[in-house]
Design an enzyme around this catalytic site. Structure first.
Site, PDB file in Angstrom:
ATOM      1  CG  HIS A   1     -13.865   3.414  -3.335  1.00 16.41           C
ATOM      2  ND1 HIS A   1     -12.605   2.994  -2.981  1.00 16.41           N
ATOM      3  CD2 HIS A   1     -14.678   3.024  -2.327  1.00 16.41           C
ATOM      4  CE1 HIS A   1     -12.657   2.374  -1.814  1.00 16.41           C
ATOM      5  NE2 HIS A   1     -13.912   2.377  -1.403  1.00 16.41           N
TER       6      HIS A   1
ATOM      7  CG  ASN B   1     -11.129  -1.373  -1.195  1.00 16.64           C
ATOM      8  OD1 ASN B   1     -12.248  -1.272  -1.688  1.00 16.64           O
ATOM      9  ND2 ASN B   1     -10.812  -0.851  -0.020  1.00 16.64           N
TER      10      ASN B   1
ATOM     11  NE  ARG C   1      -3.445   2.481   2.608  1.00 19.54           N
ATOM     12  CZ  ARG C   1      -4.416   2.700   3.483  1.00 19.54           C
ATOM     13  NH1 ARG C   1      -4.748   1.775   4.360  1.00 19.54           N
ATOM     14  NH2 ARG C   1      -5.076   3.849   3.491  1.00 19.54           N
TER      15      ARG C   1
ATOM     16  CE1 TYR D   1     -11.298   5.874  -1.626  1.00 15.00           C
ATOM     17  CE2 TYR D   1     -13.507   5.827  -0.695  1.00 15.00           C
ATOM     18  CZ  TYR D   1     -12.184   5.410  -0.674  1.00 15.00           C
ATOM     19  OH  TYR D   1     -11.754   4.540   0.294  1.00 15.00           O
TER      20      TYR D   1
ATOM     21  CB  CYS E   1     -18.118  -0.168  -0.259  1.00 19.85           C
ATOM     22  SG  CYS E   1     -17.080   1.302   0.034  1.00 19.85           S
TER      23      CYS E   1
END
Length: 421
Positions: free
Chosen positions: A194, A144, A90, A244, A164
């Protein structure tokens, strides 16, 4: 009822455990299996899970295992919450895109594509093993990028629904502002995972009164502040975008910000170290307050609601989920995966009818859907050209020089996770 959580060693898991314990009348679990290859983390999380159940007088059994096949055997539902490559991957997703002047984020843009390429093959392998062990089990995907991963699962013929926590977060926030219970709030939630907008906030169900204009008039400053968008943007759009959308509506501003502070991944990694130390305390028997800063608010309540409905229990009749479009948005293919209100039951999720979508939103939805088509193709088949085309199609990239440079960086940083590289 047996549930399995793949990625059960996650620091998120106590949030899920707390929901299972509090909402046991809705989802009466008799056995909960936490599956994770990281035995050290799993031991800490599993111990806390048992203490939470004991404190709340839940008589379900909590089992921990690193054996995936044994863990999912006989499960009625399997919840996926894994992170291939961990926080180290990440951290890379959030940093190397910035070298090309693009947003570095773990679920959208170039970083989101990297995560999809790492994740889809792993999830499909897990799902095949679930199917061999128990073909009737539902798979609930919280991993995700949820839209792409759910589409991969559905295309492979699995009984899957994506989940989500963005929608339930808005539902809870709006309910508090309006002084009503969350169950009274029904969102006109439209878009992709998102990439969504709340076009109406109805009280009492799909046909209830739309109070969104009143919400924006009375609480627009607070809502805009949470989204980190200017209040006039919300007023001009007349909707509440997912947070987002800031990556799209204020891309250059976000890139500048990200270049001046530590990555979110670095913050989360430090938080996880602290949380795991807390989880090891034998006196701790509830989720710690610090966990709220980790993210995933209301995740457990959404997961319980969805699992209960899929397994024929007492879940809500309408829930926001990720599932096949099937004509709901006529400008998208039927096999696109959208995030929308759906009727959920033992049959799965059936999207509710959606009013025509304004071109301002439909255009971006269609663009990102096209990117997701290409991203899934790259995840399934590999190859530099497929990665390049997916990046070129993404509205947060969109220039061939950026796409070229990002492709090289993506492959270099993820080679160990890409069989074809």
């Amino acid at each position: 009822m047996k549930l399995a959580v793949v990625g059960g060693g996650s620091t998120y898991t106590p949030e899920l455990i707390d929901g299972f314990a509090r909402l046991r009348d809705t989802l009466p679990i008799t056995e909960l299996v936490l599956v994770d290859p990281a035995a050290d983390r799993l031991e800490l999380v599993g111990g806390l899970a048992r203490r939470i159940f004991a404190k709340q007088d839940h008589d379900g059994k909590v089992v921990t295992t690193s054996d995936l096949d044994a863990g999912v055997e006989g499960a009625d539902a399997v919840l996926l919450q894994l992170r291939v490559g961990g926080q180290a991957a990440r951290e890379q997703d959030e940093t190397w895109p910035l070298e090309c002047g693009c947003v570095g984020q773990e679920t959208t843009g170039a970083g989101g594509l990297a995560k999809a390429l790492r994740t889809v093959p792993v999830v499909l392998d897990i799902a095949e093993r679930v199917r061999r062990t128990n073909p009737d089990a539902w798979i609930i995907d919280f991993t995700n990028p949820v839209g792409i991963v759910t589409r991969a699962l559905l295309q492979a013929g699995h009984k899957a629904v994506g989940l989500c926590n963005v929608a339930i977060g808005f539902q809870r926030k709006f309910a508090k502002l309006l002084g009503v219970t969350p169950s009274e709030v029904h969102l006109d939630h439209v878009g992709l995972n998102h990439l969504t907008w709340e076009r109406a906030v109805r009280i009492g169900g799909p046909e209830g009164e739309d109070v969104l204009p009143r919400l924006l008039a009375g609480h627009g400053d607070a809502i805009a502040g949470d989204l980190r968008l200017p209040r006039p943007v919300l007023d001009r759009l007349g909707v509440v975008p997912s947070y987002y959308l800031r990556y799209f509506y204020a891309h250059d501003e976000v890139v500048r910000e990200l270049g001046t502070k530590p990555s979110r991944a670095a913050e989360v990694a430090a938080m996880e170290r602290e949380l795991l130390e807390m989880y090891g305390d034998p006196a701790l028997d509830e989720k710690p307050a610090l966990l709220a800063k980790r993210g995933g608010a209301f995740y457990s309540e959404a997961a319980v609601d969805l699992a209960a409905s899929l397994l024929g229990g007492g879940g809500s009749p309408y829930q926001v989920v990720n599932t096949y479009n099937n004509g709901t948005l006529p400008f998208l293919p039927d096999d696109a995966v959208i995030e929308t209100q759906a009727a959920v039951g033992a049959h799965g999720a059936t999207p509710l009818p959606v009013a025509p979508v304004d071109p301002l939103f439909a255009g971006l939805i269609a663009n990102v859907t096209a990117y997701e088509d290409l991203a899934l193709e790259a995840a399934l088949r590999g190859g530099r050209d497929r990665v390049f085309k997916a990046l070129l199609a993404h509205p947060l990239v969109g220039q061939y020089a950026y796409a070229d440079g990002l492709t090289d960086r993506l492959i270099a940083h993820n080679r160990e996770h890409l069989a074809w590289a």
